[in-house]
Design a protein around this motif. Sequence first.
Motif, PDB file in Angstrom:
ATOM      1  N   SER A  22      -6.142 -10.380  -7.142  1.00 33.18           N
ATOM      2  CA  SER A  22      -7.152  -9.508  -7.736  1.00 33.18           C
ATOM      3  C   SER A  22      -7.302  -8.189  -6.976  1.00 33.18           C
ATOM      4  N   ASN A  23      -7.176  -8.223  -5.655  1.00 34.19           N
ATOM      5  CA  ASN A  23      -7.304  -6.984  -4.889  1.00 34.19           C
ATOM      6  C   ASN A  23      -6.288  -6.885  -3.751  1.00 34.19           C
ATOM      7  N   LYS A  24      -5.166  -7.621  -3.876  1.00 34.10           N
ATOM      8  CA  LYS A  24      -4.158  -7.579  -2.821  1.00 34.10           C
ATOM      9  C   LYS A  24      -2.786  -7.953  -3.380  1.00 34.10           C
ATOM     10  N   LEU A  25      -1.770  -7.571  -2.625  1.00 38.98           N
ATOM     11  CA  LEU A  25      -0.403  -8.002  -2.886  1.00 38.98           C
ATOM     12  C   LEU A  25      -0.017  -8.972  -1.780  1.00 38.98           C
TER      13      LEU A  25
ATOM     14  N   GLU B 286      -2.654  -4.111   0.564  1.00 41.37           N
ATOM     15  CA  GLU B 286      -3.584  -3.589  -0.432  1.00 41.37           C
ATOM     16  C   GLU B 286      -2.822  -3.322  -1.736  1.00 41.37           C
ATOM     17  N   THR B 287      -3.480  -3.501  -2.856  1.00 44.36           N
ATOM     18  CA  THR B 287      -2.818  -3.236  -4.140  1.00 44.36           C
ATOM     19  C   THR B 287      -2.479  -1.759  -4.314  1.00 44.36           C
ATOM     20  N   SER B 288      -3.104  -0.906  -3.537  1.00 43.10           N
ATOM     21  CA  SER B 288      -2.852   0.526  -3.646  1.00 43.10           C
ATOM     22  C   SER B 288      -1.623   0.977  -2.863  1.00 43.10           C
TER      23      SER B 288
ATOM     24  N   VAL C 211       7.261   2.996  -1.761  1.00 42.75           N
ATOM     25  CA  VAL C 211       8.052   3.297  -0.566  1.00 42.75           C
ATOM     26  C   VAL C 211       7.610   2.384   0.578  1.00 42.75           C
ATOM     27  N   LYS C 212       6.317   2.256   0.770  1.00 44.70           N
ATOM     28  CA  LYS C 212       5.783   1.384   1.822  1.00 44.70           C
ATOM     29  C   LYS C 212       6.157  -0.077   1.554  1.00 44.70           C
ATOM     30  N   LEU C 213       6.086  -0.494   0.301  1.00 40.30           N
ATOM     31  CA  LEU C 213       6.449  -1.863  -0.050  1.00 40.30           C
ATOM     32  C   LEU C 213       7.925  -2.119   0.259  1.00 40.30           C
TER      33      LEU C 213
END
Length: 104
Positions: free
Chosen positions: A20-23, A49-51, A55-57
């Motif tokens: 809901s609010n995270k990966l 964070e989902t935001s 690139v960071k992922l």
Amino acid sequence: MQEEKMNNEYKEFIRVKRGSNKLVLQVLQIKWNGPHTPVSKWVTVKTLETSVDLVKLDEEIALLLNTTKYFGFCTKCERNLLKGWMHTDNYCQSCAAQEFQIVY
């Protein structure tokens, strides 16, 4: 082309689940309950964070692929593979079977 290869290869070993609010970044672990009985399970290794941007992922996934707790690097086929698929620190099971006639 190398980046595309990495992305396709890691999909069977690494997954990203959306909450809901995270990966949640997870890796597949393989343990052996005997010579012919692999047991696999998904293990959460990082929460983001989902935001987070893509690139960071991708950077987090690249770091994970180089984490020796979960992956090994075969010097023969030059692939990052799950620790459970490694014969030694330097050879995966497939290459060890070809090079040393080890039967799996």
